[in-house]
Design a protein around this motif. Structure first.
Motif, PDB file in Angstrom:
ATOM      1  N   ARG A 180     101.841  -3.138  11.307  1.00 44.71           N
ATOM      2  CA  ARG A 180     101.259  -2.428  12.447  1.00 44.71           C
ATOM      3  C   ARG A 180      99.769  -2.165  12.286  1.00 44.71           C
ATOM      4  O   ARG A 180      99.103  -1.763  13.245  1.00 44.71           O
ATOM      5  N   THR A 181      99.226  -2.372  11.098  1.00 47.70           N
ATOM      6  CA  THR A 181      97.787  -2.172  10.875  1.00 47.70           C
ATOM      7  C   THR A 181      96.982  -3.453  11.043  1.00 47.70           C
ATOM      8  O   THR A 181      95.755  -3.409  11.032  1.00 47.70           O
ATOM      9  N   LEU A 182      97.652  -4.591  11.190  1.00 45.80           N
ATOM     10  CA  LEU A 182      96.949  -5.874  11.267  1.00 45.80           C
ATOM     11  C   LEU A 182      96.236  -6.055  12.598  1.00 45.80           C
ATOM     12  O   LEU A 182      96.620  -5.481  13.616  1.00 45.80           O
ATOM     13  N   LYS A 183      95.209  -6.914  12.572  1.00 41.22           N
ATOM     14  CA  LYS A 183      94.489  -7.267  13.793  1.00 41.22           C
ATOM     15  C   LYS A 183      95.282  -8.327  14.549  1.00 41.22           C
ATOM     16  O   LYS A 183      96.201  -8.939  14.012  1.00 41.22           O
ATOM     17  N   HIS A 184      94.878  -8.563  15.786  1.00 44.90           N
ATOM     18  CA  HIS A 184      95.624  -9.460  16.654  1.00 44.90           C
ATOM     19  C   HIS A 184      95.800 -10.853  16.049  1.00 44.90           C
ATOM     20  O   HIS A 184      96.914 -11.373  15.969  1.00 44.90           O
ATOM     21  N   GLY A 185      94.702 -11.464  15.594  1.00 48.03           N
ATOM     22  CA  GLY A 185      94.782 -12.801  15.025  1.00 48.03           C
ATOM     23  C   GLY A 185      95.643 -12.833  13.776  1.00 48.03           C
ATOM     24  O   GLY A 185      96.422 -13.777  13.559  1.00 48.03           O
ATOM     25  N   GLU A 186      95.526 -11.818  12.942  1.00 57.03           N
ATOM     26  CA  GLU A 186      96.302 -11.748  11.705  1.00 57.03           C
ATOM     27  C   GLU A 186      97.787 -11.580  11.994  1.00 57.03           C
ATOM     28  O   GLU A 186      98.628 -12.242  11.377  1.00 57.03           O
ATOM     29  N   ARG A 188      99.460 -12.375  14.729  1.00 56.04           N
ATOM     30  CA  ARG A 188     100.014 -13.617  15.290  1.00 56.04           C
ATOM     31  C   ARG A 188     100.284 -14.635  14.190  1.00 56.04           C
ATOM     32  O   ARG A 188     101.298 -15.334  14.206  1.00 56.04           O
ATOM     33  N   TYR A 189      99.366 -14.738  13.235  1.00 57.07           N
ATOM     34  CA  TYR A 189      99.531 -15.695  12.138  1.00 57.07           C
ATOM     35  C   TYR A 189     100.789 -15.365  11.329  1.00 57.07           C
ATOM     36  O   TYR A 189     101.599 -16.248  11.023  1.00 57.07           O
ATOM     37  N   SER A 192     104.107 -16.021  13.267  1.00 56.96           N
ATOM     38  CA  SER A 192     104.398 -17.430  13.540  1.00 56.96           C
ATOM     39  C   SER A 192     104.633 -18.259  12.283  1.00 56.96           C
ATOM     40  O   SER A 192     105.255 -19.328  12.356  1.00 56.96           O
ATOM     41  N   THR A 193     104.165 -17.804  11.126  1.00 59.89           N
ATOM     42  CA  THR A 193     104.272 -18.629   9.909  1.00 59.89           C
ATOM     43  C   THR A 193     105.248 -18.089   8.866  1.00 59.89           C
ATOM     44  O   THR A 193     105.759 -18.855   8.046  1.00 59.89           O
ATOM     45  N   TYR A 194     105.524 -16.799   8.873  1.00 59.16           N
ATOM     46  CA  TYR A 194     106.416 -16.238   7.856  1.00 59.16           C
ATOM     47  C   TYR A 194     107.825 -16.790   8.032  1.00 59.16           C
ATOM     48  O   TYR A 194     108.397 -16.754   9.124  1.00 59.16           O
ATOM     49  N   ASP A 195     108.385 -17.342   6.945  1.00 60.68           N
ATOM     50  CA  ASP A 195     109.735 -17.913   7.019  1.00 60.68           C
ATOM     51  C   ASP A 195     110.641 -17.448   5.885  1.00 60.68           C
ATOM     52  O   ASP A 195     111.735 -17.989   5.701  1.00 60.68           O
ATOM     53  N   GLY A 196     110.175 -16.440   5.133  1.00 61.34           N
ATOM     54  CA  GLY A 196     111.001 -15.897   4.071  1.00 61.34           C
ATOM     55  C   GLY A 196     110.861 -16.594   2.733  1.00 61.34           C
ATOM     56  O   GLY A 196     111.402 -16.125   1.729  1.00 61.34           O
ATOM     57  N   THR A 197     110.137 -17.723   2.678  1.00 60.15           N
ATOM     58  CA  THR A 197     109.987 -18.448   1.411  1.00 60.15           C
ATOM     59  C   THR A 197     108.892 -17.838   0.537  1.00 60.15           C
ATOM     60  O   THR A 197     108.881 -18.046  -0.674  1.00 60.15           O
ATOM     61  N   LYS A 198     107.965 -17.104   1.147  1.00 64.51           N
ATOM     62  CA  LYS A 198     106.907 -16.416   0.415  1.00 64.51           C
ATOM     63  C   LYS A 198     107.050 -14.917   0.611  1.00 64.51           C
ATOM     64  O   LYS A 198     107.701 -14.460   1.560  1.00 64.51           O
ATOM     65  N   GLU A 199     106.427 -14.167  -0.257  1.00 59.57           N
ATOM     66  CA  GLU A 199     106.378 -12.725  -0.071  1.00 59.57           C
ATOM     67  C   GLU A 199     105.529 -12.413   1.159  1.00 59.57           C
ATOM     68  O   GLU A 199     104.537 -13.114   1.438  1.00 59.57           O
ATOM     69  N   LEU A 200     105.899 -11.408   1.896  1.00 56.01           N
ATOM     70  CA  LEU A 200     105.156 -11.037   3.095  1.00 56.01           C
ATOM     71  C   LEU A 200     103.703 -10.730   2.760  1.00 56.01           C
ATOM     72  O   LEU A 200     102.788 -11.076   3.526  1.00 56.01           O
ATOM     73  N   GLU A 202     101.796 -12.126   0.574  1.00 56.40           N
ATOM     74  CA  GLU A 202     101.034 -13.369   0.453  1.00 56.40           C
ATOM     75  C   GLU A 202     100.655 -13.915   1.816  1.00 56.40           C
ATOM     76  O   GLU A 202      99.528 -14.390   2.024  1.00 56.40           O
ATOM     77  N   VAL A 203     101.597 -13.877   2.748  1.00 54.65           N
ATOM     78  CA  VAL A 203     101.324 -14.395   4.093  1.00 54.65           C
ATOM     79  C   VAL A 203     100.257 -13.549   4.780  1.00 54.65           C
ATOM     80  O   VAL A 203      99.390 -14.079   5.489  1.00 54.65           O
ATOM     81  N   ILE A 204     100.287 -12.240   4.576  1.00 58.98           N
ATOM     82  CA  ILE A 204      99.268 -11.365   5.163  1.00 58.98           C
ATOM     83  C   ILE A 204      97.895 -11.688   4.594  1.00 58.98           C
ATOM     84  O   ILE A 204      96.891 -11.739   5.324  1.00 58.98           O
ATOM     85  N   GLU A 205      97.829 -11.955   3.283  1.00 56.37           N
ATOM     86  CA  GLU A 205      96.548 -12.317   2.659  1.00 56.37           C
ATOM     87  C   GLU A 205      96.035 -13.645   3.219  1.00 56.37           C
ATOM     88  O   GLU A 205      94.828 -13.806   3.451  1.00 56.37           O
ATOM     89  N   GLU A 206      96.938 -14.585   3.440  1.00 55.18           N
ATOM     90  CA  GLU A 206      96.545 -15.857   4.046  1.00 55.18           C
ATOM     91  C   GLU A 206      95.972 -15.625   5.441  1.00 55.18           C
ATOM     92  O   GLU A 206      94.969 -16.237   5.832  1.00 55.18           O
ATOM     93  N   ALA A 207      96.617 -14.742   6.189  1.00 52.07           N
ATOM     94  CA  ALA A 207      96.154 -14.453   7.550  1.00 52.07           C
ATOM     95  C   ALA A 207      94.768 -13.826   7.538  1.00 52.07           C
ATOM     96  O   ALA A 207      93.915 -14.152   8.380  1.00 52.07           O
ATOM     97  N   GLN A 208      94.511 -12.941   6.591  1.00 52.67           N
ATOM     98  CA  GLN A 208      93.220 -12.263   6.515  1.00 52.67           C
ATOM     99  C   GLN A 208      92.110 -13.191   6.042  1.00 52.67           C
ATOM    100  O   GLN A 208      90.934 -12.975   6.365  1.00 52.67           O
ATOM    101  N   ASN A 209      92.468 -14.240   5.290  1.00 55.28           N
ATOM    102  CA  ASN A 209      91.475 -15.199   4.799  1.00 55.28           C
ATOM    103  C   ASN A 209      91.328 -16.417   5.708  1.00 55.28           C
ATOM    104  O   ASN A 209      90.475 -17.272   5.476  1.00 55.28           O
TER     105      ASN A 209
END
Length: 543
Positions: A180-186, A188-189, A192-200, A202-209
């Motif tokens: 709930r603290t993420l920005k719109h682009g983050e 959405r990322y 749309s990409t989280y599938d349970g194979t990675k830790e959440l 990690e996916v958030i860090e990918e979105a921020q970068n």
């Protein structure tokens, strides 16, 4: 006591004769699906292209189950599998435990339940109230089992995109709070990409970068805006793909189609708007004095297409939909209502299977049935129509909605006919992800003239423009259930359908219109009701 139990078991075994043939359709196993593969006169009469068979198979199978229920003496019985025999033992155990071995309608409810539901029911220790002043035993049992299943689904009231995502992946409150603290682009990322194979994390860090990319789509706009607020605005403002086609089902008076067409034109969309009605034009003219003007406005001012006589559970065999495979980017179904069957509430097991199968076939195709005098929509004798509506609706849509396309179903969260669980459950089992539930009054398209969708509109909708006469549902309890099609590529099994009551069950029913009739009159009424079920599932509107 032993003699009584032995007599009860003997009676139950006699009742099972008609159930064993159709029991397989209630189980999601290869053995249970076998009847769906059998050829029949009904299948032979319908020419379906190979790639469309999955979209209509459930509807055709349901008609076959109803048509074969003829109680012919000497009728050949299908061999019962080991799984079915084990399930039958659980049903008999519950009936004897409750002292309801002679209640064929309660048995019908249990026969239509999954093994998992029966196990949970046995474990719960639940016993229906046989002396309830307001509801019959079968209605109470049906409601309890629905509520039991609903505990595993997202809630039926307002549910934002983060809550829906957290429920899907079973995320804890700490992860929910981070999202709930993420920005719109983050956000959405991540969604749309989280599938349970990675830790959440990690996916958030990918979105921020991730480097911001403006691909000139609506979804990529305002990436720095508060994420949840931006996503909620997108859903409520109906900012759909401007190039994609949109189809409307369940809009009897076409007022919602008018609203959608006007909205898309104002936004400069070039995708088609396809407005459909279940009824033919003559029936619509009888019910809605404004219908010709509505059609003229849709076609001439907004270049929309208006198609009549469309059964949403059988669009795979409707020539009007030929060539539309994977073309729909948005689909709408508003206030699905299959009407009351005299005396039965929608949750009653004799009718409730209708509702469950309806949603399942919707996300495969979808029918709309009228009121059946004397039954309330929740009664299990008639409710199966509503449940099946959403199942068949979603199954049919798999063929016509493109991946990533949206489906929105507007209904009342407290409805006992098409329960919210029929909508969400029918969608999920056909790979339509639940992405949000929006309060109806917050939706940009909510101002349109609602209707019953049956003959009641002749005398209960005198003012369609102001919609003063439609007060069947409280607007603050209406919701828009939002889904996104996300096919995995895996082959789905045969569409599950809620079993309809057979003639023996109808003849044994003492609710609704059967309450005051006996003997030959009751047999005639049961046959008439059974014939109506066959007519409705064949795609013919009644009422």
């Amino acid at each position: 006591m032993a003699e009584v139990e032995e007599q009860d078991i003997t009676e139950l075994e006699q009742q099972d004769e008609d159930v064993t043939e159709i029991l397989a359709s209630a189980e999601n196993t290869d053995e249970a699906a076998a009847p769906a593969e059998e050829s029949s006169d009904d299948d032979d009469a319908v020419d379906v292209e190979e790639h469309l068979k999955d979209a209509v198979e459930g509807s055709l199978r349901l008609k076959r189950l109803l048509s074969r229920d003829d109680d012919e003496p000497g009728k050949k019985k299908r061999k019962v599998t080991a799984a079915e025999a084990e399930k039958d033992k659980k049903v008999k155990l519950l009936l004897i435990k409750w002292g309801l071995a002679q209640d064929k309608v309660v048995k019908h409810v249990l026969d239509g339940s999954s093994v998992e539901d029966l196990d949970e029911l046995i474990k719960s220790g639940y016993v229906p109230d046989k002396f309830n002043e307001w509801k019959t035993t079968c209605e109470l049992l049906t409601r309890y089992m629905c509520e039991m299943r609903e505990k595993k689904l997202p809630r039926g009231t307002a549910c934002d995109s983060v809550a829906a995502f957290a429920h899907r992946w079973k995320l804890d409150l700490a992860k929910d709070k981070v999202l709930r603290t993420l920005k719109h682009g983050e956000l959405r990322y991540v969604l749309s990409t989280y599938d349970g194979t990675k830790e959440l994390k990690e996916v958030i860090e990918e979105a921020q970068n991730e480097n911001e990319v403006d691909d000139y789509t609506t979804a990529s706009s305002v990436p720095k805006a508060p994420g949840l607020a931006a996503l909620s605005r997108f859903t409520r403002l109906e900012l759909i793909d401007p190039m994609a086609d949109a189809a409307v089902f369940g809009d009897a008076n076409l007022t919602f189609a008018l609203k959608l067409a006007k909205h898309r034109k104002a936004l400069g969309h070039v995708g088609r708007v396809i407005a459909t009605t279940f009824e033919d034009l003559d029936t619509l003219r009888e019910r809605y004095k404004e219908i010709d003007d509505s059609i003229k406005t849709l076609e001439q001012d907004y270049f929309a297409e208006v198609w009549h006589g469309v059964d949403c559970t059988r669009i795979a065999i409707d020539d009007k939909f030929k060539g539309l495979e994977k073309s729909l980017g948005a689909v709408y179904y508003n206030f699905p209502h299959s009407g009351a069957i005299g005396g039965f509430f929608d949750g009653h097991p004799v009718v409730n299977w209708r509702h469950e199968n309806l949603m399942r076939l919707f996300f495969r195709n979808f029918p709309h049935s009228g009121a059946i005098g004397g039954f309330f929509d929740g009664h299990p004798v008639v409710n199966w129509r509503h449940e099946n509506l959403m199942r068949l609706f979603f199954r049919s849509l798999r063929t016509y909605v493109k991946p990533g396309g949206f489906v929105k179903v507007a209904s009342n969260c407290g409805a006992v006919g098409v329960r919210f669980s029929y909508i969400i459950g029918g969608a999920l089992e056909n790979e339509f992800l639940h992405i949000e539930t929006v309060p109806f009054l917050e939706w940009h398209l909510h101002r349109y003239g609602r209707s019953y969708g049956d003959k009641r509109d002749i005398y209960k909708r005198p003012d369609a423009s102001n919609n003063q006469s439609y007060n069947a549902q409280a607007a603050d309890r209406d919701m828009v259930y939002c889904f996104c099609y996300a096919p995995t590529g895996a082959k789905l099994g045969p569409q599950q359908v809620r079993l309809p009551p057979n003639l023996k069950t109808l003849n044994a029913c003492t609710d609704g219109p059967f309450k005051s009739v006996q003997g030959k009159a009751k047999e005639t009424l049961a046959q008439q009701l059974h014939n109506r079920f066959v007519t409705e599932i064949s795609g013919t509107h009644v009422g």
